[in-house]
Design an enzyme around this catalytic site. Structure first.
Site, PDB file in Angstrom:
ATOM      1  N   LYS A 179       0.856  -1.191   0.000  1.00 35.45           N
ATOM      2  CA  LYS A 179       0.000   0.000   0.000  1.00 35.45           C
ATOM      3  C   LYS A 179       0.892   1.240   0.000  1.00 35.45           C
ATOM      4  CE  LYS A 179      -3.888   1.794   2.775  1.00 35.45           C
ATOM      5  NZ  LYS A 179      -4.695   1.553   3.988  1.00 35.45           N
ATOM      6  N   SER A 234      -9.639   1.505   2.975  1.00 42.01           N
ATOM      7  CA  SER A 234      -8.796   2.271   2.102  1.00 42.01           C
ATOM      8  C   SER A 234      -7.763   1.448   1.315  1.00 42.01           C
ATOM      9  CB  SER A 234      -8.051   3.326   2.930  1.00 42.01           C
ATOM     10  OG  SER A 234      -7.202   2.726   3.876  1.00 42.01           O
ATOM     11  N   SER A 242      -9.773  -0.993   7.109  1.00 47.50           N
ATOM     12  CA  SER A 242      -9.217  -0.802   5.760  1.00 47.50           C
ATOM     13  C   SER A 242      -8.563  -2.003   5.111  1.00 47.50           C
ATOM     14  CB  SER A 242      -8.193   0.322   5.790  1.00 47.50           C
ATOM     15  OG  SER A 242      -8.863   1.529   5.611  1.00 47.50           O
TER      16      SER A 242
END
Ligand code: GLN
Length: 473
Positions: A76, A151, A175
């Site tokens: 990420k 996310s 997330s």
């Protein structure tokens, strides 16, 4: 060349049926095929990955390769990797090069894993749909008119479409678990402090956890075993012993499992999701587990507590992005103050600005006690109540989300509705306990559904063992 788990990759590498270079090329092929439409990766480290692959193939031939040789991971865009860009999907950090490597990434590299690229996410990990990225939204690989969740949306889609074998994401309020549920992969948020946060850009420090997205429990076990454990660079990282998860001898037991009446009857829960819960509960009962209804009187306080505290912490953490030290600076300025104001106003996207404003408000001297202090007290109540349940029960189960992946743009105008998609995931975050999202079927439109299992702090080994038995039911 689809591998459900690394174990099989390693068996094929050791049996000389495949090379690391072929594995890397396979994932690069998938990225070429899917990324232009899905936008899961912001950057692909093609040359570097191919060079590494050749080196690791050599090490394998010499019998000196690490435990993760041939494992291809995506990270990420919140993790630092030395000499690589980390932008947190934000314009304010566009082009910013990291000077350090995050501890969990370093531990994977030390075992010869290969990082294939940097994955798109909601800006500074704030969001539930991956629509808040400054570099474009991410689409769900099952249905491109739907969001992948957020996310860590790019990280979930990366695993879903085999662009990488596993992804490292971060889970502050869901997330990792929520996008895992929307994309049909496994998503683990371990106990708070289990994995070092050194090198993970901070959103809300008392909630942030590094999480793992994978195609199997076996991979989650192996990765957690390697990256968990104390780190002198993160004083909050736990000294608790890290079990050898991948060689766990815990036999799946008959467990005592709690579920909340309030959740199964919650408003807005999709029929397909309730159906999955009912079927899951019947099959768990049929396998001899004891299921009991428990009341959870704090359901309506979960989201306000979570959003007050995380916004407060975010407003403090994001103060460092001021146009001076990192990344973007607005040049249409007249003096120092206007430089701060314009750089921050134009560098951050609307959701991040909203959280900073909200966080600054709840921390302001006139409202501090009414909001921030009160939310901290409620957090303690929720934590104590949850811990108490987990003294009597092995697990708490619920759906990961109330609905399956929703249509792109369907919730962007109403932030509160967007926040509601975290309703079931934030409890584990507020309480700091481990939780996993397990793929549990599909709805009538083939969209994946996730089952969430929560356990007491540091009980990941038991959580894995139960999750494995669930899969084989
Ligand atoms: N959707 C939640 C939020 O926006 C959770 C985000 C996260 O876990 N990073 O805060």
């Amino acid at each position: 060349m689809f591998y459900k788990s690394y174990q099989r990759i390693r068996a094929d590498l050791d049996g000389k049926r495949i090379t690391v270079a072929q594995i890397v090329n396979h994932h690069l092929g998938k990225i070429e095929e899917h990324n232009p439409s899905l936008n899961a990766f912001l950057e692909v480290f093609k040359e570097e990955a191919l060079t590494k692959a050749v080196q690791i193939d050599l090490k394998l031939n010499q019998g000196i390769a690490g435990r993760l040789a041939g494992l291809v991971i995506g990270i990420k865009d919140l993790f630092c990797l030395k000499d690589h860009i980390v932008s947190c999907s934000s314009k304010i950090l566009e082009g910013f090069e990291s000077q350090i490597t995050a501890t969990p990434i370093q531990r994977l590299l030390d075992e010869d894993a290969i990082v294939i690229g940097r994955q798109n996410c909601d800006e500074f990990a704030m969001g539930s749909s991956n629509e808040n990225s400054a570099f474009g939204l991410v689409k769900n690989g099952v249905n491109q008119s739907c969001v992948p969740g957020g996310s860590s949306g790019g990280s979930a889609v990366g695993v879903q479409t085999d662009m990488c074998q596993i992804s490292l994401g971060s889970d502050t309020g869901g997330s990792v678990r929520q996008p895992a549920a929307f994309c049909g992969v496994y998503g683990l948020k371990p106990t708070y402090s289990r994995i070092s946060r050194y090198g993970l850009t901070a959103y809300s420090s008392s909630f942030d956890c590094v999480g793992i997205l994978s195609k199997s429990i076996a991979d989650a076990e192996l990765i957690l075993e390697i990256i968990a454990g104390n780190d002198e660079r993160d004083s909050t990282s736990s000294r608790e012993k890290v079990p050898c998860f991948s060689k766990s001898t815990i036999k799946s037991n008959r467990y005592k499992i709690a579920y909340f009446t309030e959740i199964n009857e919650a408003e807005g829960i999709a029929n397909s999701v309730s159906r999955m819960m009912n079927q899951t509960m019947s099959s768990l009962k049929a396998s001899g587990h004891l299921l009991e209804k428990v009341s959870f009187p704090y359901l309506e306080y979960l989201l306000p507590t979570y959003y007050i505290l995380t916004s407060a912490e975010a407003s403090a953490n994001l103060a460092r992005f001021d146009g001076v030290r990192y990344g973007f600076r607005d040049l249409s300025i007249s003096d120092l103050e206007s430089m701060y104001k314009k750089s921050r106003t134009n560098g951050f996207g609307p959701e991040v600005l909203r959280r900073i404003l909200l966080g600054t408000f709840v921390l302001s001297s006139s409202y501090h006690d009414a909001f921030y202090t009160k939310a901290q007290k409620v957090r303690q109540l929720i934590k104590d109540y949850t811990d108490d349940i987990l003294k009597d029960y092995d697990f708490i189960i619920s759906p990961t989300t109330a609905t399956t992946a929703f249509e792109i743009n369907s919730k962007t105008i109403n932030p509160v509705e967007m926040y509601l998609s975290d309703l079931f995931t934030v409890q584990a975050s507020v309480a700091g306990i481990p939780a996993i999202s397990i793929p549990a079927g599909e709805d009538e439109n083939n969209m994946p559904i996730g089952l969430q299992v929560m356990a007491a702090s540091f009980e990941e080994e038991k959580l894995f063992s139960f999750s494995k038995s669930f899969k084989t039911m």
